[in-house]
Design an enzyme around this catalytic site. Sequence first.
Site, PDB file in Angstrom:
ATOM      1  N   ARG A  48     -35.249  32.287  13.710  1.00 26.36           N
ATOM      2  CA  ARG A  48     -34.766  30.958  14.070  1.00 26.36           C
ATOM      3  C   ARG A  48     -35.154  30.585  15.493  1.00 26.36           C
ATOM      4  NH1 ARG A  48     -33.275  34.869  11.049  1.00 26.36           N
ATOM      5  NH2 ARG A  48     -31.790  35.556  12.587  1.00 26.36           N
ATOM      6  N   CYS A  82     -24.163  33.227  12.698  1.00 23.36           N
ATOM      7  CA  CYS A  82     -25.359  33.190  13.547  1.00 23.36           C
ATOM      8  C   CYS A  82     -25.284  31.854  14.257  1.00 23.36           C
ATOM      9  CB  CYS A  82     -26.630  33.273  12.699  1.00 23.36           C
ATOM     10  SG  CYS A  82     -28.135  32.844  13.617  1.00 23.36           S
ATOM     11  N   THR A  84     -27.738  30.438  16.462  1.00 22.53           N
ATOM     12  CA  THR A  84     -29.009  29.713  16.562  1.00 22.53           C
ATOM     13  C   THR A  84     -29.263  28.843  15.336  1.00 22.53           C
ATOM     14  OG1 THR A  84     -29.799  31.662  17.748  1.00 22.53           O
ATOM     15  CG2 THR A  84     -31.439  30.009  17.162  1.00 22.53           C
ATOM     16  N   THR A 123     -29.339  32.454  22.622  1.00 22.33           N
ATOM     17  CA  THR A 123     -30.795  32.534  22.539  1.00 22.33           C
ATOM     18  C   THR A 123     -31.404  31.286  23.186  1.00 22.33           C
ATOM     19  OG1 THR A 123     -30.915  31.345  20.439  1.00 22.33           O
ATOM     20  CG2 THR A 123     -30.631  33.744  20.313  1.00 22.33           C
ATOM     21  N   LYS A 162     -30.453  43.760  17.562  1.00 21.36           N
ATOM     22  CA  LYS A 162     -31.131  43.540  16.278  1.00 21.36           C
ATOM     23  C   LYS A 162     -31.921  44.780  15.854  1.00 21.36           C
ATOM     24  CE  LYS A 162     -31.440  38.462  16.339  1.00 21.36           C
ATOM     25  NZ  LYS A 162     -30.690  38.138  15.127  1.00 21.36           N
ATOM     26  N   CYS A 192     -24.050  33.906  20.786  1.00 22.17           N
ATOM     27  CA  CYS A 192     -25.015  34.544  19.894  1.00 22.17           C
ATOM     28  C   CYS A 192     -24.260  35.740  19.329  1.00 22.17           C
ATOM     29  CB  CYS A 192     -26.264  35.002  20.651  1.00 22.17           C
ATOM     30  SG  CYS A 192     -27.297  36.123  19.677  1.00 22.17           S
TER      31      CYS A 192
END
Lengths: 233, 233
Positions: A48, A82, A84, A123, A162, A192
Amino acid sequence: MALIGVLGGMGPLATVDFMRRVVELTHARCDQEHLPMIVANLAHTPDRRRAILGDDIDPLPALLAGIDLLNRCAVDAIAIPCNTVHHWYPQMRAHSAVPVLHIALASVAALPACIRQAAVLATRGTLVSGFYEAALHARGIDPILPSAAVQRDIDASIDAVKAGEIGTGAARLARALAALKRRGVAVAIMACTEIPIAALPLGDTSMMLIDSTLELARAVVVFAAERGWVRAA
Amino acid sequence: MALIGVLGGMGPLATVDFMRRVVELTHARCDQEHLPMIVANLAHTPDRRRAILGDDIDPLPALLAGIDLLNRCAVDAIAIPCNTVHHWYPQMRAHSAVPVLHIALASVAALPACIRQAAVLATRGTLVSGFYEAALHARGIDPILPSAAVQRDIDASIDAVKAGEIGTGAARLARALAALKRRGVAVAIMACTEIPIAALPLGDTSMMLIDSTLELARAVVVFAAERGWVRAA
């Protein structure tokens, strides 16, 4: 039977963290008093962040396919752990037959009324999209955006989580928070869902940190409790 | 895209634990290298333990509805992070168009070859069903079944975790393990997915404990890695 749909996998550990929060926030004495959920852990969804910055595959078709899948499973509401991806919130909301809770609205609502400034740890995609700035401005709160150096630490912290490297994620986040503290930042939104995972090993950071994963989980349990589907803890 | 189906919610914290294990066992540097999953967290499924003991609603219709739901989501294999429910494994397997991994076979396979005896820490439903005994006998291993007093501690530990009371779950499990140790038990299978959650705060118990949640997660990642869907860590 009421069902909550979760569009997850962005990333997978954040989805696990979100589910744990929902379970913990539910007052249940046995399995049957917990909230049934369908979790589409769609880790393969194209990145994303890069898509918003303009140099990667559009994730929207995969996102709408996920919304379709959850609607076909007859869920009653959808949550997406999430931040983003909320860049595409209007399209996902329009595509869904059932409500989609908004992680940024839930997170900004968690700020105490006296707050006038809050840093946004997110992000670059989320920051470019601007939906946190808009939600903060709507409450009369000034968003503080990190410097380029601090943003590099935040990006690295997110990428480390991640990749399952929680220690690295924590160290880079600690450096970002120290720099923000030197600038006088007292309140920050972990906007985030990887960041709360990096923050966990840090313990007390002497900064008010709003956890977007926790706030979305709380919004889900409140939504369900208001409709008599579960009791909130 | 390959998809793993998870028939979960039995209980919800055990499903969260299972998902975390799958994520940790996958060697992924970014979201897109993780294993996509559809998790049906069907916490409302009627109590499996009481049904086997003969005094509650049959959960089989709810279980088969869950298997149908996952098949409709086009999953390629199914895992069920609950041991007791494997009493109905033959019916679920026959009902599914895709393979269903077996938690007891995965757990028993994790015992080192030299082992001749192993205690089975499980619900009364699992013990009455006898599928762990059969799987152990097939490998020439004698199952050790807990005394009535130890079983009461195990039951209480499981119920406490399902109610979110991890401290109580840990204390009751510690007492059960101490009693088994006095009987000379050196190896035990945590053959209920709530038990590893109760065991976590105990640290080193100086007993070899096979974690059925971890072994099922490992079986899923190995299954996926053998087909080139992910890399195992």
